[in-house]
Design a protein around this motif. Sequence first.
Motif, mmCIF file in Angstrom:
data_model
loop_
_atom_site.group_PDB
_atom_site.id
_atom_site.type_symbol
_atom_site.label_atom_id
_atom_site.label_comp_id
_atom_site.label_asym_id
_atom_site.label_seq_id
_atom_site.Cartn_x
_atom_site.Cartn_y
_atom_site.Cartn_z
ATOM 1 N N UNK A 1 0.845 -1.186 0.000
ATOM 2 C CA UNK A 1 0.000 0.000 0.000
ATOM 3 C C UNK A 1 0.881 1.237 0.000
ATOM 4 N N UNK A 2 0.301 2.336 -0.424
ATOM 5 C CA UNK A 2 0.984 3.624 -0.436
ATOM 6 C C UNK A 2 0.160 4.596 0.384
ATOM 7 N N UNK A 3 0.850 5.511 1.072
ATOM 8 C CA UNK A 3 0.150 6.474 1.919
ATOM 9 C C UNK A 3 0.827 7.831 1.811
ATOM 10 N N UNK A 4 0.009 8.872 1.896
ATOM 11 C CA UNK A 4 0.503 10.242 1.819
ATOM 12 C C UNK A 4 -0.142 11.064 2.921
ATOM 13 N N UNK A 5 0.652 11.971 3.512
ATOM 14 C CA UNK A 5 0.154 12.837 4.581
ATOM 15 C C UNK A 5 0.938 14.138 4.566
ATOM 16 N N UNK A 6 0.392 15.140 5.245
ATOM 17 C CA UNK A 6 1.075 16.427 5.373
ATOM 18 C C UNK A 6 2.397 16.213 6.101
ATOM 19 N N UNK A 7 3.443 16.895 5.672
ATOM 20 C CA UNK A 7 4.732 16.727 6.361
ATOM 21 C C UNK A 7 4.677 17.294 7.775
ATOM 22 N N UNK A 8 5.331 16.620 8.711
ATOM 23 C CA UNK A 8 5.322 17.058 10.112
ATOM 24 C C UNK A 8 5.846 18.472 10.296
ATOM 25 N N UNK A 9 6.906 18.896 9.587
ATOM 26 C CA UNK A 9 7.350 20.290 9.775
ATOM 27 C C UNK A 9 6.256 21.312 9.446
ATOM 28 N N UNK A 10 5.434 21.041 8.460
ATOM 29 C CA UNK A 10 4.348 21.958 8.120
ATOM 30 C C UNK A 10 3.280 21.970 9.211
ATOM 31 N N UNK A 11 2.991 20.814 9.788
ATOM 32 C CA UNK A 11 2.005 20.734 10.866
ATOM 33 C C UNK A 11 2.503 21.503 12.088
ATOM 34 N N UNK A 12 3.771 21.306 12.430
ATOM 35 C CA UNK A 12 4.350 21.998 13.589
ATOM 36 C C UNK A 12 4.388 23.508 13.331
ATOM 37 N N UNK A 13 4.770 23.918 12.118
ATOM 38 C CA UNK A 13 4.807 25.348 11.781
ATOM 39 C C UNK A 13 3.414 25.967 11.892
ATOM 40 N N UNK A 14 2.381 25.231 11.468
ATOM 41 C CA UNK A 14 1.013 25.729 11.602
ATOM 42 C C UNK A 14 0.609 25.897 13.049
ATOM 43 N N UNK A 15 0.995 24.946 13.904
ATOM 44 C CA UNK A 15 0.660 25.039 15.327
ATOM 45 C C UNK A 15 1.389 26.214 15.982
ATOM 46 N N UNK A 16 2.670 26.404 15.656
ATOM 47 C CA UNK A 16 3.435 27.520 16.216
ATOM 48 C C UNK A 16 2.842 28.850 15.750
ATOM 49 N N UNK A 17 2.488 28.930 14.475
ATOM 50 C CA UNK A 17 1.882 30.162 13.950
ATOM 51 C C UNK A 17 0.539 30.439 14.624
ATOM 52 N N UNK A 18 -0.240 29.396 14.885
ATOM 53 C CA UNK A 18 -1.525 29.578 15.561
ATOM 54 C C UNK A 18 -1.329 30.122 16.972
ATOM 55 N N UNK A 19 -0.328 29.607 17.678
ATOM 56 C CA UNK A 19 -0.044 30.093 19.036
ATOM 57 C C UNK A 19 0.404 31.560 18.987
ATOM 58 N N UNK A 20 1.259 31.875 18.008
ATOM 59 C CA UNK A 20 1.722 33.259 17.862
ATOM 60 C C UNK A 20 0.591 34.218 17.541
ATOM 61 N N UNK A 21 -0.297 33.815 16.638
ATOM 62 C CA UNK A 21 -1.436 34.677 16.298
ATOM 63 C C UNK A 21 -2.401 34.825 17.476
ATOM 64 N N UNK A 22 -2.572 33.755 18.237
ATOM 65 C CA UNK A 22 -3.447 33.834 19.411
ATOM 66 C C UNK A 22 -2.878 34.810 20.431
ATOM 67 N N UNK A 23 -1.574 34.771 20.644
ATOM 68 C CA UNK A 23 -0.938 35.704 21.577
ATOM 69 C C UNK A 23 -1.082 37.136 21.068
ATOM 70 N N UNK A 24 -0.929 37.321 19.772
ATOM 71 C CA UNK A 24 -1.075 38.650 19.186
ATOM 72 C C UNK A 24 -2.526 39.141 19.345
ATOM 73 N N UNK A 25 -3.493 38.243 19.133
ATOM 74 C CA UNK A 25 -4.900 38.621 19.258
ATOM 75 C C UNK A 25 -5.226 39.061 20.680
ATOM 76 N N UNK A 26 -4.648 38.383 21.656
ATOM 77 C CA UNK A 26 -4.914 38.729 23.053
ATOM 78 C C UNK A 26 -4.307 40.089 23.394
ATOM 79 N N UNK A 27 -3.136 40.381 22.825
ATOM 80 C CA UNK A 27 -2.458 41.625 23.183
ATOM 81 C C UNK A 27 -2.801 42.811 22.271
ATOM 82 N N UNK A 28 -3.607 42.584 21.234
ATOM 83 C CA UNK A 28 -3.946 43.664 20.294
ATOM 84 C C UNK A 28 -4.827 44.704 20.969
ATOM 85 N N UNK A 29 -4.638 45.978 20.551
ATOM 86 C CA UNK A 29 -5.401 47.074 21.145
ATOM 87 C C UNK A 29 -6.732 47.327 20.435
ATOM 88 N N UNK A 30 -6.757 47.152 19.108
ATOM 89 C CA UNK A 30 -8.002 47.462 18.384
ATOM 90 C C UNK A 30 -8.866 46.208 18.232
#
Length: 186
Positions: free
Chosen positions: A10-39
């Motif tokens: 059988x053959x299998x394909x999935x999103x690469x782990x570095x892309x998944x980790x980068x998405x999670x890190x970016x989500x955490x960064x954006x969440x922190x920015x959203x909490x600290x935003x003034x407007x």
Amino acid sequence: MDGSDEPGASSAWAAPWPAVVAGAVAAIGLAAWAVSADDAPGRVLTGVAAVVLAVAAVIGAVARPRLRADETGLALRGATGTRRWPWERVDAVRTMRMRRMGLPTSYLEVEARDEPGRDEPEPDSRLLVLGRLELGADPVEVADALQVHRARAGRARGLERQGTEGDEHDEDDGDPADGEEPGRRP
């Protein structure tokens, strides 16, 4: 891609782990920015972007492998579970090439029909569209691998049918009692 060129593999394909980790890190960064935003509008937009990235990262981590194929058919895994289609229900496998923001890109397209339900006489048709990020590989290479699996499945079905058809293709050996010669038909 996992698997090999061996029959039955059988053959299998999935999103690469570095892309998944980068998405999670970016989500955490954006969440922190959203909490600290003034407007307020900036907070809402950044919060929505954080949620979208977090959902994409979770799906990329949970839905592994995203696409799997073998001689029995293919399976697509998503956030809510896995859907399977036997090769008899897969109508087409192709790639679509286009330009996005001036850059060439390609997508894998698979047309598949679901099994008809009790209440519906016609099966639902689905168009599965998967990109490089979801597959972790070039969609053209994935389409080629799917075609190989599909061809192997067709050959295997042909051999099964050939073995179960009986003697209808055998030559007539004749019946010496009729005066016929073996191998000749009147």
